[in-house]
Design a protein around this motif. Structure first.
Motif, PDB file in Angstrom:
ATOM      1  N   ASP A   1      32.438 -23.381  -5.913  1.00 36.59           N
ATOM      2  CA  ASP A   1      33.069 -23.757  -4.642  1.00 36.59           C
ATOM      3  C   ASP A   1      34.374 -22.989  -4.517  1.00 36.59           C
ATOM      4  O   ASP A   1      35.462 -23.530  -4.682  1.00 36.59           O
ATOM      5  N   VAL A   2      34.259 -21.681  -4.243  1.00 37.87           N
ATOM      6  CA  VAL A   2      35.434 -20.825  -4.267  1.00 37.87           C
ATOM      7  C   VAL A   2      35.204 -19.599  -3.380  1.00 37.87           C
ATOM      8  O   VAL A   2      34.055 -19.193  -3.155  1.00 37.87           O
ATOM      9  N   VAL A   3      36.312 -19.077  -2.831  1.00 40.13           N
ATOM     10  CA  VAL A   3      36.243 -17.783  -2.140  1.00 40.13           C
ATOM     11  C   VAL A   3      37.171 -16.841  -2.892  1.00 40.13           C
ATOM     12  O   VAL A   3      38.340 -17.171  -3.112  1.00 40.13           O
ATOM     13  N   LEU A   4      36.637 -15.702  -3.358  1.00 38.10           N
ATOM     14  CA  LEU A   4      37.455 -14.732  -4.076  1.00 38.10           C
ATOM     15  C   LEU A   4      37.887 -13.629  -3.114  1.00 38.10           C
ATOM     16  O   LEU A   4      37.066 -13.122  -2.347  1.00 38.10           O
ATOM     17  N   ALA A   5      39.173 -13.289  -3.186  1.00 37.64           N
ATOM     18  CA  ALA A   5      39.684 -12.228  -2.308  1.00 37.64           C
ATOM     19  C   ALA A   5      40.611 -11.341  -3.135  1.00 37.64           C
ATOM     20  O   ALA A   5      41.075 -11.760  -4.196  1.00 37.64           O
ATOM     21  N   PRO A   6      40.882 -10.129  -2.682  1.00 32.81           N
ATOM     22  CA  PRO A   6      41.824  -9.271  -3.413  1.00 32.81           C
ATOM     23  C   PRO A   6      43.168  -9.973  -3.578  1.00 32.81           C
ATOM     24  O   PRO A   6      43.627 -10.679  -2.665  1.00 32.81           O
ATOM     25  N   LEU A   7      43.768  -9.794  -4.782  1.00 38.46           N
ATOM     26  CA  LEU A   7      45.002 -10.494  -5.131  1.00 38.46           C
ATOM     27  C   LEU A   7      46.067 -10.372  -4.041  1.00 38.46           C
ATOM     28  O   LEU A   7      46.625 -11.363  -3.583  1.00 38.46           O
ATOM     29  N   LEU A   8      46.296  -9.114  -3.606  1.00 45.46           N
ATOM     30  CA  LEU A   8      47.408  -8.901  -2.667  1.00 45.46           C
ATOM     31  C   LEU A   8      47.104  -9.446  -1.282  1.00 45.46           C
ATOM     32  O   LEU A   8      48.003  -9.844  -0.553  1.00 45.46           O
ATOM     33  N   THR A   9      45.800  -9.500  -0.946  1.00 44.13           N
ATOM     34  CA  THR A   9      45.421 -10.069   0.346  1.00 44.13           C
ATOM     35  C   THR A   9      45.878 -11.528   0.416  1.00 44.13           C
ATOM     36  O   THR A   9      46.512 -11.960   1.374  1.00 44.13           O
ATOM     37  N   VAL A  10      45.551 -12.265  -0.638  1.00 42.30           N
ATOM     38  CA  VAL A  10      45.935 -13.672  -0.668  1.00 42.30           C
ATOM     39  C   VAL A  10      47.452 -13.789  -0.797  1.00 42.30           C
ATOM     40  O   VAL A  10      48.094 -14.598  -0.132  1.00 42.30           O
ATOM     41  N   TYR A  11      48.012 -12.930  -1.668  1.00 45.87           N
ATOM     42  CA  TYR A  11      49.443 -12.967  -1.956  1.00 45.87           C
ATOM     43  C   TYR A  11      50.272 -12.789  -0.692  1.00 45.87           C
ATOM     44  O   TYR A  11      51.200 -13.531  -0.439  1.00 45.87           O
ATOM     45  N   TYR A  12      49.874 -11.819   0.124  1.00 49.82           N
ATOM     46  CA  TYR A  12      50.674 -11.530   1.324  1.00 49.82           C
ATOM     47  C   TYR A  12      50.261 -12.358   2.515  1.00 49.82           C
ATOM     48  O   TYR A  12      51.072 -12.747   3.325  1.00 49.82           O
ATOM     49  N   ARG A  13      48.938 -12.583   2.681  1.00 48.79           N
ATOM     50  CA  ARG A  13      48.477 -13.134   3.961  1.00 48.79           C
ATOM     51  C   ARG A  13      48.292 -14.654   3.952  1.00 48.79           C
ATOM     52  O   ARG A  13      48.355 -15.276   4.973  1.00 48.79           O
ATOM     53  N   PHE A  14      47.974 -15.244   2.776  1.00 46.65           N
ATOM     54  CA  PHE A  14      47.668 -16.689   2.791  1.00 46.65           C
ATOM     55  C   PHE A  14      48.743 -17.547   2.165  1.00 46.65           C
ATOM     56  O   PHE A  14      49.260 -18.445   2.777  1.00 46.65           O
ATOM     57  N   SER A  15      49.100 -17.236   0.920  1.00 48.57           N
ATOM     58  CA  SER A  15      49.896 -18.206   0.191  1.00 48.57           C
ATOM     59  C   SER A  15      51.363 -18.151   0.564  1.00 48.57           C
ATOM     60  O   SER A  15      52.048 -19.169   0.546  1.00 48.57           O
ATOM     61  N   GLY A  16      51.841 -16.941   0.905  1.00 48.56           N
ATOM     62  CA  GLY A  16      53.242 -16.830   1.263  1.00 48.56           C
ATOM     63  C   GLY A  16      54.153 -17.075   0.096  1.00 48.56           C
ATOM     64  O   GLY A  16      55.325 -17.373   0.262  1.00 48.56           O
ATOM     65  N   GLU A  17      53.642 -16.974  -1.128  1.00 44.67           N
ATOM     66  CA  GLU A  17      54.486 -17.164  -2.295  1.00 44.67           C
ATOM     67  C   GLU A  17      54.827 -15.805  -2.878  1.00 44.67           C
ATOM     68  O   GLU A  17      54.070 -14.844  -2.737  1.00 44.67           O
ATOM     69  N   ASN A  18      55.952 -15.761  -3.588  1.00 46.93           N
ATOM     70  CA  ASN A  18      56.360 -14.479  -4.130  1.00 46.93           C
ATOM     71  C   ASN A  18      56.183 -14.433  -5.646  1.00 46.93           C
ATOM     72  O   ASN A  18      56.903 -13.775  -6.364  1.00 46.93           O
ATOM     73  N   HIS A  19      55.269 -15.259  -6.161  1.00 46.92           N
ATOM     74  CA  HIS A  19      55.029 -15.237  -7.604  1.00 46.92           C
ATOM     75  C   HIS A  19      53.540 -15.481  -7.849  1.00 46.92           C
ATOM     76  O   HIS A  19      52.802 -15.903  -6.950  1.00 46.92           O
ATOM     77  N   LEU A  20      53.106 -15.237  -9.094  1.00 47.15           N
ATOM     78  CA  LEU A  20      51.708 -15.454  -9.449  1.00 47.15           C
ATOM     79  C   LEU A  20      51.524 -16.863 -10.016  1.00 47.15           C
ATOM     80  O   LEU A  20      52.395 -17.352 -10.739  1.00 47.15           O
ATOM     81  N   GLY A  21      50.439 -17.500  -9.678  1.00 52.51           N
ATOM     82  CA  GLY A  21      50.146 -18.818 -10.254  1.00 52.51           C
ATOM     83  C   GLY A  21      49.870 -18.688 -11.743  1.00 52.51           C
ATOM     84  O   GLY A  21      50.412 -19.412 -12.570  1.00 52.51           O
ATOM     85  N   GLN A  22      49.036 -17.756 -12.095  1.00 48.98           N
ATOM     86  CA  GLN A  22      48.789 -17.503 -13.509  1.00 48.98           C
ATOM     87  C   GLN A  22      48.250 -16.094 -13.697  1.00 48.98           C
ATOM     88  O   GLN A  22      47.856 -15.437 -12.733  1.00 48.98           O
ATOM     89  N   ILE A  23      48.307 -15.671 -14.941  1.00 47.14           N
ATOM     90  CA  ILE A  23      47.706 -14.390 -15.289  1.00 47.14           C
ATOM     91  C   ILE A  23      46.593 -14.685 -16.280  1.00 47.14           C
ATOM     92  O   ILE A  23      46.779 -15.450 -17.236  1.00 47.14           O
ATOM     93  N   LEU A  24      45.423 -14.094 -16.025  1.00 47.02           N
ATOM     94  CA  LEU A  24      44.303 -14.241 -16.956  1.00 47.02           C
ATOM     95  C   LEU A  24      44.088 -12.904 -17.634  1.00 47.02           C
ATOM     96  O   LEU A  24      44.213 -11.858 -17.000  1.00 47.02           O
ATOM     97  N   ALA A  25      43.802 -12.940 -18.902  1.00 43.83           N
ATOM     98  CA  ALA A  25      43.542 -11.692 -19.617  1.00 43.83           C
ATOM     99  C   ALA A  25      42.515 -11.973 -20.685  1.00 43.83           C
ATOM    100  O   ALA A  25      42.361 -13.098 -21.149  1.00 43.83           O
ATOM    101  N   SER A  26      41.786 -10.926 -21.100  1.00 45.30           N
ATOM    102  CA  SER A  26      40.842 -11.147 -22.190  1.00 45.30           C
ATOM    103  C   SER A  26      40.892 -10.004 -23.185  1.00 45.30           C
ATOM    104  O   SER A  26      41.267  -8.883 -22.858  1.00 45.30           O
ATOM    105  N   THR A  27      40.537 -10.322 -24.413  1.00 44.47           N
ATOM    106  CA  THR A  27      40.441  -9.332 -25.471  1.00 44.47           C
ATOM    107  C   THR A  27      38.961  -9.037 -25.696  1.00 44.47           C
ATOM    108  O   THR A  27      38.094  -9.775 -25.210  1.00 44.47           O
ATOM    109  N   ALA A  28      38.685  -7.995 -26.487  1.00 42.21           N
ATOM    110  CA  ALA A  28      37.284  -7.633 -26.721  1.00 42.21           C
ATOM    111  C   ALA A  28      36.609  -8.673 -27.605  1.00 42.21           C
ATOM    112  O   ALA A  28      35.463  -9.046 -27.391  1.00 42.21           O
ATOM    113  N   THR A  29      37.333  -9.159 -28.624  1.00 39.42           N
ATOM    114  CA  THR A  29      36.746 -10.151 -29.525  1.00 39.42           C
ATOM    115  C   THR A  29      37.697 -11.326 -29.690  1.00 39.42           C
ATOM    116  O   THR A  29      38.876 -11.234 -29.364  1.00 39.42           O
TER     117      THR A  29
END
Lengths: 404, 230
Positions: free
Chosen positions: A202-230
């Protein structure tokens, strides 16, 4: 000889079927309860593990740290410490990360086709696909270029696609997200429920900056996700991330981190240890019922010894040693308990199947649990059968023969 | 003839706390192989105590008791059990068969407790023993389906299955009518003729008359010991 003793024990037990059944009931319920409780507990554990694993065990989640003012913590994400620039910092300075994605969330109403659906719009980078191990079912995912240009395109989660478009193919269609018209370029494959039980589709995925500039109006990231190979690289990756972010945020050595790194494996450990405690508790309660069943066996064996005093006298007169009598009664108790144990195992297996089928709860029936519960019931037989058997073996043959 | 049972100065005292009951007072008794002895006496005379001691179910307070040249009076519970199993066969007034257990299984039972010399073929031995007492059929009947006489025959067969040297019978005809009693006495006579020593307690003079030697016990002493004239 052994088979002879066993068949005698069996016959003696079968002489009073009603009493045997009632006596065994304690053991049956005890053994069944232990196996069912452990089965359900282990099932829940395995279920939690697999759900958390499906979120990815090599994923780091970086949040802004809870802000504390005058010693009072304000709660997670209360500080706006994660910036878009942090993404580039991590890409450069944390080489163990194979994928990095920012995330900004906003709640919006999506409208198309005369239908609307309120859902979560998430702005992410293309790396999000790698991190979540989540494929596009049809169409395409947006590119880094789409992110840079804040293009108005979206990829729909399965639930949203279904609610708005039904069986129609939404790829290429226009859809309004909040007030902004976007084009649907893809649909994600179905991911199902998360470990916490909410619908990940139950989600709509959009480019980060699209949401950042056009929807949320916030100037920070909610979270950063990252992954390692193992999974093994998680700890060193965490160190790299900490060093890079502290440097980028210009924190002095005396200051605390203004971010917080969590990993799925930590969450998994917590959840697993919780369900383990639960399993232990449940099986402890079940074990008590097994103990009560054992006391029932002892009670009946004592009655049986008294009832059969004359028989004991006869056996002694024709040459039985005390030990022979002891073995006879002990064996009866053990056969009684083992029989109860076997029936208990059967009932437990059936109940576990039924629970899985009708209640939908996962259950794990493993050999060790069954073997242990069964062995335990035999031990209960020896333990609680010993006192009555010893009492029988020490009877005086003359008095036993005279007993009416 | 070698002595099967030999007792010297044998006494048994029951300690009832305040009083002591002298059930047997310095009994001297020798029974040789192949004898057929009846022990008589009023109730309370000590004949049951004597029988229990002969049968190794009870131990004397003092004195010597040799059974087949083995000192029995100082044996442990387990040794006594082994003696009962190897040397003695018991027959009781109330038959004392295991209820709800078939004739054949009742007769086979003593073989189960034989330790030193295992019986090669307990089933065959049991059938032989049943044949000897004239009960070759009704093998799978339980005691409640048998008449008193038949039950006592099963009990005799059970006593015989381990091939004992001595057969001990405690009021074997006490629960039987006179016709059946005679049948049982005939079996005893046959067994005695085959060389088995028989010791029997009874209070009926006509039953005692089937034996070869009558002992009369009173107040813990053997007051009369005489051969039966035929």
């Amino acid at each position: 000889m052994i088979s002879n003793l066993l068949s005698t024990a069996f016959r003696n037990i079968m002489r009073n079927r009603m009493r045997t059944l009632l006596t065994m009931l304690g053991i049956i319920i005890g053994v069944a309860a232990v196996i069912i409780m452990v089965g359900i507990g282990k099932g829940a554990e395995a279920d939690i593990n697999s759900r958390i694993k499906s979120l990815g065990t090599n994923v780091l989640m970086i949040h802004a740290a809870a802000m504390s003012s005058k010693g009072v913590h304000q709660g997670a994400d209360s500080r706006n410490s994660l910036k878009i620039t942090d993404l580039d910092v991590l890409r450069k300075e944390a080489p163990r990360l194979i994928a990095v994605s920012g995330m900004v969330r906003s709640s919006s109403l999506v409208v198309a086709n005369n239908k609307n659906w309120s859902t979560s719009v998430q702005g992410v980078n293309p790396d999000y696909q790698t991190i979540k191990d989540w494929k596009v079912q049809s169409g395409t995912f947006f590119s880094d270029r789409d992110v840079r240009t804040a293009r108005k395109v979206v990829v729909l989660g399965k639930t949203v696609a279904k609610e708005i478009f039904g069986d129609e193919d939404p790829v290429g269609k226009k859809i309004r997200v909040g007030k902004i018209p976007c084009q649907v370029i893809g649909i994600m494959a179905e991911k199902g429920q998360s470990g916490m039980g909410d619908d990940q589709d139950d989600v709509v995925l959009a480019p980060l900056l699209t949401v950042y500039y056009r929807f949320s109006g916030e100037n920070h990231l909610g979270q950063i996700l990252a992954s390692t190979a193992t999974m093994e690289e998680m700890d060193s990756a965490e160190t790299e991330v900490t060093r890079a972010l502290r440097k980028a945020h210009r924190l002095a050595a005396s200051e605390d981190d203004d971010f917080d790194i969590r990993s799925q494996s930590e969450i998994m450990q917590t959840a697993t240890s919780m369900s383990k405690t639960l399993t232990l508790l449940l099986s402890a309660i079940a074990a008590v019922s097994l103990l009560v069943g054992g006391i029932g066996i002892m009670n009946i064996m004592l009655v049986s010894v008294t009832e059969r005093t004359r028989e004991i006298g006869i056996r002694m007169a024709i040459g039985a040693r005390g030990f022979d009598i002891l073995v006879q009664f002990l064996l009866e108790a053990v056969v009684l308990c083992s029989l109860g144990g076997a029936i208990g195992v059967g009932i437990a297996a059936a109940t576990c199947k039924a629970v899985t089928k009708w209640v939908g709860m996962a259950t794990v029936l493993d050999g060790t649990t069954i073997a242990m519960a069964f062995a335990f019931s035999a031990v209960v037989g020896v333990f609680f059968g010993f006192y009555p058997a010893r009492k029988a073996s020490q009877l005086n043959p003359i008095e036993a023969l005279r007993y009416e | 003839m070698p002595a099967v049972i030999s007792m010297r100065n044998l006494s048994k005292v029951y300690d009832l706390g305040e009083t002591q009951v002298h059930a047997l007072r310095s009994v001297n008794l020798t029974i040789e192989a192949g004898e057929y002895v009846a022990i008589m006496g009023p109730s309370g005379s000590g004949k049951s105590t004597l029988m229990n001691i002969i049968g190794c179910l009870d131990k004397p307070t003092s004195g010597e008791y040799c059974l087949l040249d083995r000192r029995v009076d100082s044996m442990s519970r387990n040794e006594l059990a082994d003696i009962r199993s190897e040397v003695l066969g018991f027959i009781f007034q109330g038959f004392n068969l295991l209820s709800r257990t078939s004739t054949l299984e009742n007769v086979e039972l003593p073989a189960q407790y034989l330790r030193k010399k295992k019986l090669a073929n307990p089933r065959g031995r049991a059938l032989d023993a049943l044949k000897k007492v004239g009960l070759a059929e009704r093998l799978h009947h339980v005691p409640s389906q048998l008449s008193g006489g038949q039950q006592q025959r099963v009990a005799i067969a059970r006593a015989l299955v381990n091939q004992p040297a001595v057969l001990l019978a405690d009021e074997p005809t006490g629960n039987l009518d006179s016709a059946t009693s005679i049948e049982i006495m005939d079996i005893f006579k046959q067994l005695n003729d085959q060389g088995i020593t028989v010791v029997m307690v009874t209070h009926e003079p006509d039953i005692a008359a089937y034996s070869k030697r009558i002992l009369v016990v009173r107040d813990g002493c053997i007051i009369k010991d005489e051969a039966v004239r035929k």
